[in-house]
Design a protein around this motif. Structure first.
Motif, mmCIF file in Angstrom:
data_model
loop_
_atom_site.group_PDB
_atom_site.id
_atom_site.type_symbol
_atom_site.label_atom_id
_atom_site.label_comp_id
_atom_site.label_asym_id
_atom_site.label_seq_id
_atom_site.Cartn_x
_atom_site.Cartn_y
_atom_site.Cartn_z
ATOM 1 N N VAL A 15 1.002 -1.261 -0.014
ATOM 2 C CA VAL A 15 0.024 0.165 0.010
ATOM 3 C C VAL A 15 1.012 1.222 -0.024
ATOM 4 O O VAL A 15 1.782 1.130 0.521
ATOM 5 N N ALA A 16 0.624 2.192 -0.735
ATOM 6 C CA ALA A 16 1.403 3.400 -0.688
ATOM 7 C C ALA A 16 0.441 4.466 -0.295
ATOM 8 O O ALA A 16 -0.522 4.743 -0.685
ATOM 9 N N LEU A 17 0.845 5.370 0.887
ATOM 10 C CA LEU A 17 0.179 6.263 1.346
ATOM 11 C C LEU A 17 0.510 7.743 0.645
ATOM 12 O O LEU A 17 1.598 8.188 0.469
ATOM 13 N N ASN A 18 -0.534 8.444 0.194
ATOM 14 C CA ASN A 18 -0.395 9.270 -0.785
ATOM 15 C C ASN A 18 -0.432 10.961 0.250
ATOM 16 O O ASN A 18 -1.185 11.008 0.772
ATOM 17 N N HIS A 19 0.498 11.624 -0.456
ATOM 18 C CA HIS A 19 0.233 12.825 0.045
ATOM 19 C C HIS A 19 0.121 13.973 -1.225
ATOM 20 O O HIS A 19 1.013 13.865 -2.183
ATOM 21 N N VAL A 20 -0.830 14.681 -1.082
ATOM 22 C CA VAL A 20 -1.256 15.695 -2.213
ATOM 23 C C VAL A 20 -0.479 17.147 -1.810
ATOM 24 O O VAL A 20 -0.859 17.465 -1.061
ATOM 25 N N ILE A 21 -0.037 17.488 -3.080
ATOM 26 C CA ILE A 21 0.639 19.015 -2.801
ATOM 27 C C ILE A 21 0.349 19.806 -4.056
ATOM 28 O O ILE A 21 0.163 19.331 -5.286
ATOM 29 N N ASP A 22 -0.604 20.890 -3.543
ATOM 30 C CA ASP A 22 -1.582 21.465 -4.744
ATOM 31 C C ASP A 22 -0.674 22.850 -4.791
ATOM 32 O O ASP A 22 -0.562 23.645 -3.842
ATOM 33 N N ILE A 53 3.228 -7.220 5.120
ATOM 34 C CA ILE A 53 2.561 -6.064 4.046
ATOM 35 C C ILE A 53 3.762 -5.021 3.859
ATOM 36 O O ILE A 53 4.154 -4.474 5.104
ATOM 37 N N LYS A 54 3.755 -4.347 2.711
ATOM 38 C CA LYS A 54 4.593 -3.348 2.421
ATOM 39 C C LYS A 54 4.074 -1.980 2.526
ATOM 40 O O LYS A 54 2.958 -1.965 1.914
ATOM 41 N N VAL A 55 4.420 -0.870 3.342
ATOM 42 C CA VAL A 55 3.716 0.264 3.388
ATOM 43 C C VAL A 55 4.577 1.433 2.802
ATOM 44 O O VAL A 55 5.735 1.404 3.440
ATOM 45 N N LEU A 56 4.273 1.892 1.581
ATOM 46 C CA LEU A 56 5.240 3.075 0.949
ATOM 47 C C LEU A 56 4.712 4.192 1.241
ATOM 48 O O LEU A 56 3.506 4.605 1.351
ATOM 49 N N THR A 57 5.489 5.361 0.787
ATOM 50 C CA THR A 57 5.094 6.577 0.818
ATOM 51 C C THR A 57 4.949 7.207 -0.491
ATOM 52 O O THR A 57 5.855 6.869 -1.165
#
Lengths: 248, 129
Positions: A15-22, A53-57
Protein backbone atom coordinates in the motif's frame (compact mmCIF):
# COMPACT_ATOMS: atom_id res chain seq x y z
CA UNK A 1 -5.00 3.84 10.08
CA UNK A 2 -8.54 2.61 9.66
CA UNK A 3 -8.13 2.59 5.89
CA UNK A 4 -4.95 0.59 6.12
CA UNK A 5 -6.62 -2.06 8.20
CA UNK A 6 -9.33 -2.43 5.59
CA UNK A 7 -6.69 -2.63 2.85
CA UNK A 8 -4.97 -5.44 4.59
CA UNK A 9 -8.14 -7.36 5.23
CA UNK A 10 -9.18 -7.12 1.61
CA UNK A 11 -5.99 -8.64 0.36
CA UNK A 12 -3.49 -6.09 -0.85
CA UNK A 13 0.16 -6.84 -0.34
CA UNK A 14 1.60 -3.35 -0.73
CA UNK A 15 0.00 0.00 0.00
CA UNK A 16 1.30 3.49 -0.71
CA UNK A 17 0.18 6.40 1.44
CA UNK A 18 -0.44 9.41 -0.70
CA UNK A 19 0.33 13.00 0.13
CA UNK A 20 -1.03 15.58 -2.30
CA UNK A 21 0.60 18.94 -2.89
CA UNK A 22 -1.33 21.56 -4.79
CA UNK A 23 0.68 24.45 -6.05
CA UNK A 24 -2.14 26.88 -6.51
CA UNK A 25 -1.97 27.75 -2.87
CA UNK A 26 0.99 29.78 -1.87
CA UNK A 27 3.86 28.67 0.18
CA UNK A 28 3.50 24.96 -0.04
CA UNK A 29 6.38 23.13 1.41
CA UNK A 30 7.02 19.50 1.14
CA UNK A 31 6.87 17.98 4.55
CA UNK A 32 8.46 14.79 5.66
CA UNK A 33 6.32 11.77 4.98
CA UNK A 34 4.71 9.93 7.83
CA UNK A 35 6.82 6.95 8.62
CA UNK A 36 4.85 3.70 8.40
CA UNK A 37 6.33 2.37 11.60
CA UNK A 38 4.54 5.07 13.51
CA UNK A 39 1.19 3.79 12.37
CA UNK A 40 1.72 0.10 12.92
CA UNK A 41 4.30 -1.24 15.30
CA UNK A 42 4.30 -4.51 13.41
CA UNK A 43 2.77 -4.88 10.01
CA UNK A 44 0.29 -7.71 9.53
CA UNK A 45 0.97 -10.57 7.17
CA UNK A 46 -0.40 -10.78 3.65
CA UNK A 47 -3.28 -13.23 3.34
CA UNK A 48 -2.10 -16.62 2.22
CA UNK A 49 1.65 -15.96 2.28
CA UNK A 50 4.17 -15.44 5.00
CA UNK A 51 5.47 -12.05 3.97
CA UNK A 52 4.60 -8.82 5.68
CA UNK A 53 2.66 -6.09 3.98
CA UNK A 54 4.72 -3.24 2.58
CA UNK A 55 3.67 0.32 3.26
CA UNK A 56 5.26 2.92 1.05
CA UNK A 57 4.99 6.67 0.89
CA UNK A 58 3.98 8.57 -2.18
CA UNK A 59 3.82 12.19 -3.22
CA UNK A 60 1.42 13.63 -5.77
CA UNK A 61 2.14 17.01 -7.25
CA UNK A 62 -0.76 18.86 -8.81
CA UNK A 63 0.92 21.08 -11.38
CA UNK A 64 -0.82 23.77 -13.36
CA UNK A 65 2.20 25.87 -14.20
CA UNK A 66 5.63 24.97 -15.56
CA UNK A 67 7.38 26.73 -12.71
CA UNK A 68 6.00 24.18 -10.28
CA UNK A 69 8.11 21.53 -11.91
CA UNK A 70 11.27 23.20 -10.66
CA UNK A 71 10.59 21.65 -7.34
CA UNK A 72 11.36 18.26 -8.73
CA UNK A 73 14.79 19.33 -9.83
CA UNK A 74 15.62 21.05 -6.57
CA UNK A 75 17.70 19.24 -4.08
CA UNK A 76 15.15 19.48 -1.34
CA UNK A 77 15.95 16.69 1.03
CA UNK A 78 12.37 15.84 1.81
CA UNK A 79 11.48 14.89 -1.71
CA UNK A 80 13.95 12.05 -1.62
CA UNK A 81 12.22 10.47 1.32
CA UNK A 82 9.19 9.54 -0.74
CA UNK A 83 9.21 6.18 -2.47
CA UNK A 84 6.98 7.01 -5.39
CA UNK A 85 6.45 10.37 -7.05
CA UNK A 86 3.40 11.09 -9.15
CA UNK A 87 2.45 14.17 -11.09
CA UNK A 88 -1.01 15.39 -12.00
CA UNK A 89 -0.77 17.66 -15.04
CA UNK A 90 -3.52 20.12 -15.73
CA UNK A 91 -2.65 21.35 -19.18
CA UNK A 92 -1.53 19.70 -22.38
CA UNK A 93 1.90 21.28 -22.30
CA UNK A 94 2.50 20.01 -18.81
CA UNK A 95 1.29 16.58 -19.83
CA UNK A 96 3.89 16.62 -22.58
CA UNK A 97 6.63 17.75 -20.22
CA UNK A 98 5.64 15.17 -17.64
CA UNK A 99 5.78 12.35 -20.14
CA UNK A 100 9.04 13.30 -21.72
CA UNK A 101 11.40 14.97 -19.28
CA UNK A 102 10.15 14.95 -15.73
CA UNK A 103 11.63 12.51 -13.30
CA UNK A 104 8.47 10.87 -12.01
CA UNK A 105 7.05 7.37 -11.72
CA UNK A 106 3.37 7.95 -12.43
CA UNK A 107 1.23 10.39 -14.36
CA UNK A 108 -2.24 10.79 -12.90
CA UNK A 109 -5.17 11.39 -15.16
CA UNK A 110 -8.21 13.18 -13.90
CA UNK A 111 -11.30 11.19 -14.65
CA UNK A 112 -14.04 13.24 -13.08
CA UNK A 113 -14.29 15.91 -15.73
CA UNK A 114 -14.10 16.13 -19.44
CA UNK A 115 -10.38 16.38 -20.07
CA UNK A 116 -9.21 19.78 -21.29
CA UNK A 117 -6.75 18.13 -23.61
CA UNK A 118 -6.65 15.12 -25.85
CA UNK A 119 -4.02 12.45 -25.52
CA UNK A 120 -1.60 12.41 -28.35
CA UNK A 121 0.38 9.37 -29.23
CA UNK A 122 4.01 10.69 -29.28
CA UNK A 123 4.27 11.81 -25.64
CA UNK A 124 2.40 8.74 -24.48
CA UNK A 125 4.78 6.44 -26.32
CA UNK A 126 7.77 8.26 -24.90
CA UNK A 127 6.40 7.90 -21.42
CA UNK A 128 5.92 4.17 -21.87
CA UNK A 129 9.48 3.83 -23.13
CA UNK A 130 10.76 5.61 -20.05
CA UNK A 131 8.83 3.30 -17.81
CA UNK A 132 6.19 5.73 -16.62
CA UNK A 133 2.72 4.42 -16.03
CA UNK A 134 -0.58 6.24 -16.13
CA UNK A 135 -2.99 6.18 -13.28
CA UNK A 136 -6.71 6.36 -12.79
CA UNK A 137 -8.86 6.94 -9.79
CA UNK A 138 -11.79 4.53 -9.59
CA UNK A 139 -13.58 5.93 -6.53
CA UNK A 140 -15.73 8.49 -8.33
CA UNK A 141 -17.41 5.66 -10.18
CA UNK A 142 -18.74 4.38 -6.87
CA UNK A 143 -20.21 7.61 -5.65
CA UNK A 144 -22.28 9.09 -8.37
CA UNK A 145 -23.78 8.04 -11.68
CA UNK A 146 -22.60 11.12 -13.61
CA UNK A 147 -19.09 10.59 -12.31
CA UNK A 148 -19.42 6.98 -13.35
CA UNK A 149 -20.05 7.93 -16.94
CA UNK A 150 -17.13 10.33 -17.04
CA UNK A 151 -14.84 7.85 -15.37
CA UNK A 152 -15.67 5.08 -17.79
CA UNK A 153 -15.45 7.26 -20.88
CA UNK A 154 -12.13 8.80 -19.86
CA UNK A 155 -10.79 5.41 -18.92
CA UNK A 156 -11.74 3.92 -22.26
CA UNK A 157 -10.08 6.72 -24.20
CA UNK A 158 -6.97 6.37 -22.04
CA UNK A 159 -6.80 2.63 -22.66
CA UNK A 160 -7.04 3.07 -26.38
CA UNK A 161 -4.06 5.36 -26.48
CA UNK A 162 -1.73 3.94 -23.93
CA UNK A 163 -2.08 0.25 -24.77
CA UNK A 164 -2.96 -0.71 -21.25
CA UNK A 165 -0.03 0.55 -19.22
CA UNK A 166 -2.21 1.62 -16.39
CA UNK A 167 -2.46 1.23 -12.67
CA UNK A 168 -5.33 2.16 -10.40
CA UNK A 169 -5.79 4.19 -7.26
CA UNK A 170 -8.37 4.57 -4.55
CA UNK A 171 -9.37 7.43 -2.29
CA UNK A 172 -9.92 8.25 1.29
CA UNK A 173 -12.74 6.46 2.95
CA UNK A 174 -12.45 2.79 3.90
CA UNK A 175 -15.83 1.88 2.46
CA UNK A 176 -14.83 3.12 -0.95
CA UNK A 177 -11.94 0.73 -1.20
CA UNK A 178 -12.33 -2.33 -3.39
CA UNK A 179 -10.36 -5.55 -3.42
CA UNK A 180 -7.66 -6.22 -5.99
CA UNK A 181 -9.67 -8.72 -8.00
CA UNK A 182 -12.66 -6.38 -8.06
CA UNK A 183 -10.48 -3.64 -9.49
CA UNK A 184 -9.03 -6.04 -12.04
CA UNK A 185 -12.58 -6.83 -13.11
CA UNK A 186 -13.22 -3.12 -13.59
CA UNK A 187 -10.27 -3.12 -15.96
CA UNK A 188 -12.24 -5.53 -18.13
CA UNK A 189 -15.04 -2.98 -18.25
CA UNK A 190 -12.63 -0.29 -19.36
CA UNK A 191 -11.55 -2.27 -22.38
CA UNK A 192 -8.45 -4.09 -21.19
CA UNK A 193 -7.92 -7.76 -21.87
CA UNK A 194 -7.96 -10.14 -18.91
CA UNK A 195 -4.21 -10.38 -18.52
CA UNK A 196 -3.81 -6.61 -18.87
CA UNK A 197 -6.50 -6.03 -16.27
CA UNK A 198 -4.81 -8.23 -13.73
CA UNK A 199 -1.47 -6.66 -14.58
CA UNK A 200 -2.93 -3.23 -13.91
CA UNK A 201 -3.29 -4.18 -10.27
CA UNK A 202 -0.25 -6.36 -9.83
CA UNK A 203 2.57 -6.19 -12.35
CA UNK A 204 2.31 -2.52 -13.26
CA UNK A 205 2.16 -1.46 -9.64
CA UNK A 206 5.19 -3.52 -8.82
CA UNK A 207 7.02 -2.04 -11.80
CA UNK A 208 6.19 1.43 -10.48
CA UNK A 209 7.61 0.54 -7.07
CA UNK A 210 10.82 -0.68 -8.66
CA UNK A 211 10.97 2.42 -10.84
CA UNK A 212 10.76 4.53 -7.70
CA UNK A 213 13.50 2.54 -6.02
CA UNK A 214 15.83 2.83 -8.96
CA UNK A 215 15.09 6.51 -9.22
CA UNK A 216 16.09 6.98 -5.62
CA UNK A 217 19.24 4.97 -5.86
CA UNK A 218 20.68 5.66 -9.30
CA UNK A 219 23.43 8.26 -9.15
CA UNK A 220 25.80 7.39 -11.92
CA UNK A 221 26.63 4.85 -14.54
CA UNK A 222 29.68 2.60 -14.65
CA UNK A 223 30.71 1.61 -18.13
CA UNK A 224 33.13 -1.29 -18.67
CA UNK A 225 34.95 -1.70 -21.93
CA UNK A 226 36.55 -4.95 -22.97
CA UNK A 227 40.19 -4.54 -23.91
CA UNK A 228 41.12 -6.27 -27.15
CA UNK A 229 43.14 -9.44 -26.42
CA UNK A 230 46.19 -10.60 -28.31
CA UNK A 231 45.89 -13.59 -30.61
CA UNK A 232 48.30 -15.94 -28.68
CA UNK A 233 46.33 -15.54 -25.53
CA UNK A 234 43.18 -16.60 -27.20
CA UNK A 235 44.54 -19.98 -28.24
CA UNK A 236 45.32 -20.99 -24.72
CA UNK A 237 42.22 -19.53 -23.16
CA UNK A 238 39.90 -21.93 -21.38
CA UNK A 239 36.48 -22.04 -22.99
CA UNK A 240 34.03 -19.93 -21.04
CA UNK A 241 31.79 -21.97 -18.81
CA UNK A 242 28.17 -21.15 -18.31
CA UNK A 243 27.41 -19.09 -15.25
CA UNK A 244 24.32 -19.67 -13.22
CA UNK A 245 21.58 -17.19 -14.02
CA UNK A 246 21.46 -14.54 -11.33
CA UNK A 247 18.04 -13.50 -10.18
CA UNK A 248 17.44 -9.80 -9.97
CA UNK B 1 -13.99 -50.53 -14.12
CA UNK B 2 -12.27 -51.47 -10.88
CA UNK B 3 -11.23 -55.07 -10.35
CA UNK B 4 -13.34 -57.30 -8.11
CA UNK B 5 -11.23 -58.61 -5.23
CA UNK B 6 -11.76 -61.89 -3.40
CA UNK B 7 -14.66 -61.49 -1.08
CA UNK B 8 -15.08 -57.79 -1.85
CA UNK B 9 -18.01 -56.39 -3.73
CA UNK B 10 -17.16 -55.22 -7.24
CA UNK B 11 -16.52 -51.47 -7.28
CA UNK B 12 -17.72 -49.84 -10.44
CA UNK B 13 -16.25 -46.49 -11.43
CA UNK B 14 -17.41 -44.37 -14.22
CA UNK B 15 -15.37 -41.45 -15.36
CA UNK B 16 -16.98 -38.51 -17.07
CA UNK B 17 -14.89 -35.83 -18.65
CA UNK B 18 -16.60 -32.55 -19.49
CA UNK B 19 -14.62 -30.31 -21.76
CA UNK B 20 -17.06 -27.46 -21.99
CA UNK B 21 -16.61 -24.36 -19.90
CA UNK B 22 -18.77 -24.39 -16.80
CA UNK B 23 -22.31 -23.19 -17.24
CA UNK B 24 -22.63 -21.16 -14.06
CA UNK B 25 -20.26 -19.17 -11.92
CA UNK B 26 -20.70 -18.95 -8.16
CA UNK B 27 -19.77 -15.95 -6.05
CA UNK B 28 -19.58 -15.64 -2.29
CA UNK B 29 -20.19 -12.01 -1.40
CA UNK B 30 -20.62 -9.99 1.76
CA UNK B 31 -22.40 -6.68 2.05
CA UNK B 32 -20.81 -4.20 4.43
CA UNK B 33 -23.19 -1.77 6.08
CA UNK B 34 -21.26 0.02 8.76
CA UNK B 35 -24.13 2.00 10.21
CA UNK B 36 -26.26 -0.11 12.49
CA UNK B 37 -29.53 0.27 10.65
CA UNK B 38 -32.05 -2.33 9.53
CA UNK B 39 -30.53 -5.24 7.66
CA UNK B 40 -32.04 -6.28 4.35
CA UNK B 41 -33.82 -9.61 4.18
CA UNK B 42 -33.41 -12.02 1.30
CA UNK B 43 -35.92 -10.36 -1.02
CA UNK B 44 -34.44 -6.93 -0.41
CA UNK B 45 -30.97 -8.30 -1.03
CA UNK B 46 -32.07 -9.68 -4.38
CA UNK B 47 -33.64 -6.33 -5.17
CA UNK B 48 -30.33 -4.64 -4.32
CA UNK B 49 -28.40 -6.89 -6.68
CA UNK B 50 -30.86 -6.26 -9.51
CA UNK B 51 -30.72 -2.51 -8.84
CA UNK B 52 -26.94 -2.58 -9.02
CA UNK B 53 -27.10 -4.36 -12.36
CA UNK B 54 -29.67 -1.94 -13.68
CA UNK B 55 -27.64 1.11 -12.64
CA UNK B 56 -24.54 -0.04 -14.42
CA UNK B 57 -25.75 -2.17 -17.31
CA UNK B 58 -29.33 -1.01 -17.84
CA UNK B 59 -32.37 -3.16 -18.48
CA UNK B 60 -30.36 -5.84 -20.22
CA UNK B 61 -28.13 -6.14 -17.19
CA UNK B 62 -31.07 -6.24 -14.81
CA UNK B 63 -32.49 -9.14 -16.80
CA UNK B 64 -29.38 -11.23 -16.22
CA UNK B 65 -30.37 -14.52 -14.54
CA UNK B 66 -28.92 -14.24 -11.03
CA UNK B 67 -29.94 -16.58 -8.20
CA UNK B 68 -29.26 -16.26 -4.52
CA UNK B 69 -28.51 -19.73 -3.29
CA UNK B 70 -27.99 -18.93 0.37
CA UNK B 71 -28.34 -15.75 2.39
CA UNK B 72 -27.46 -15.12 6.01
CA UNK B 73 -29.03 -12.01 7.42
CA UNK B 74 -26.81 -11.88 10.46
CA UNK B 75 -23.55 -11.63 8.55
CA UNK B 76 -25.08 -10.23 5.35
CA UNK B 77 -23.23 -12.78 3.27
CA UNK B 78 -24.66 -14.71 0.34
CA UNK B 79 -23.77 -17.14 -2.40
CA UNK B 80 -24.88 -16.01 -5.83
CA UNK B 81 -25.12 -17.99 -9.02
CA UNK B 82 -24.90 -16.42 -12.44
CA UNK B 83 -24.52 -17.58 -16.02
CA UNK B 84 -20.83 -17.65 -16.93
CA UNK B 85 -21.21 -15.08 -19.67
CA UNK B 86 -22.65 -12.64 -17.17
CA UNK B 87 -19.93 -12.90 -14.55
CA UNK B 88 -18.06 -9.74 -15.58
CA UNK B 89 -21.28 -7.72 -15.62
CA UNK B 90 -22.43 -8.93 -12.24
CA UNK B 91 -19.05 -8.53 -10.60
CA UNK B 92 -18.51 -5.02 -11.94
CA UNK B 93 -22.03 -4.01 -10.93
CA UNK B 94 -21.46 -5.23 -7.38
CA UNK B 95 -18.10 -3.50 -7.21
CA UNK B 96 -19.43 -0.13 -8.27
CA UNK B 97 -22.44 -0.11 -5.96
CA UNK B 98 -22.14 2.62 -3.38
CA UNK B 99 -25.47 3.13 -1.70
CA UNK B 100 -28.28 1.08 -0.22
CA UNK B 101 -31.32 3.21 0.63
CA UNK B 102 -29.09 6.27 0.87
CA UNK B 103 -26.76 4.53 3.26
CA UNK B 104 -23.16 3.95 2.34
CA UNK B 105 -22.38 0.34 1.67
CA UNK B 106 -19.78 -1.82 -0.02
CA UNK B 107 -19.85 -5.28 -1.55
CA UNK B 108 -16.86 -7.46 -0.82
CA UNK B 109 -16.51 -10.43 -3.14
CA UNK B 110 -14.85 -13.08 -1.03
CA UNK B 111 -14.63 -16.05 -3.38
CA UNK B 112 -15.60 -16.87 -6.92
CA UNK B 113 -15.44 -20.15 -8.75
CA UNK B 114 -17.14 -22.12 -11.50
CA UNK B 115 -17.66 -24.94 -9.01
CA UNK B 116 -19.84 -24.65 -5.97
CA UNK B 117 -17.73 -27.06 -3.98
CA UNK B 118 -14.71 -24.77 -4.28
CA UNK B 119 -16.48 -22.11 -2.25
CA UNK B 120 -16.43 -24.23 0.85
CA UNK B 121 -12.72 -23.74 1.53
CA UNK B 122 -10.89 -20.44 1.50
CA UNK B 123 -7.13 -20.68 1.28
CA UNK B 124 -6.75 -17.09 2.38
CA UNK B 125 -8.03 -17.96 5.81
CA UNK B 126 -5.32 -20.52 6.38
CA UNK B 127 -2.56 -19.47 8.73
CA UNK B 128 1.00 -20.65 8.52
CA UNK B 129 2.32 -22.34 11.61
Amino acid sequence: QNILTVCFSVGYSAVALNHVIDFKEKKQEIIKPVSPSELFPSLPIVQGTSKRIKVLTRLTLVVSDPSHCNLLRSTSANIRLYDIIAVFPKTEKLFHIACTTLDVDLVCINVTEKLPFYFRRPPVNMAIDRGIYFELLYTPAIKDSTMRRYTISNAISLMQICKGKVSSQSENKPLELRGPYDVANLGLLFGLSESEAKAAVSTNCRATMLHGETRKSACGVVYTVKKPRKVEEEETAVPACKKAKTQV
Amino acid sequence: RGPAGRGMAAAAFERRVVRRAAEHHYLRVRLELPDGGARPNAAQFKQLVVTALRELHGEVGAALPVDILTYEEKTLSAILRVISSGLVKLWSALTLLGFYQNRRCAFRVLQTSPFLLALSGNSRELVLD
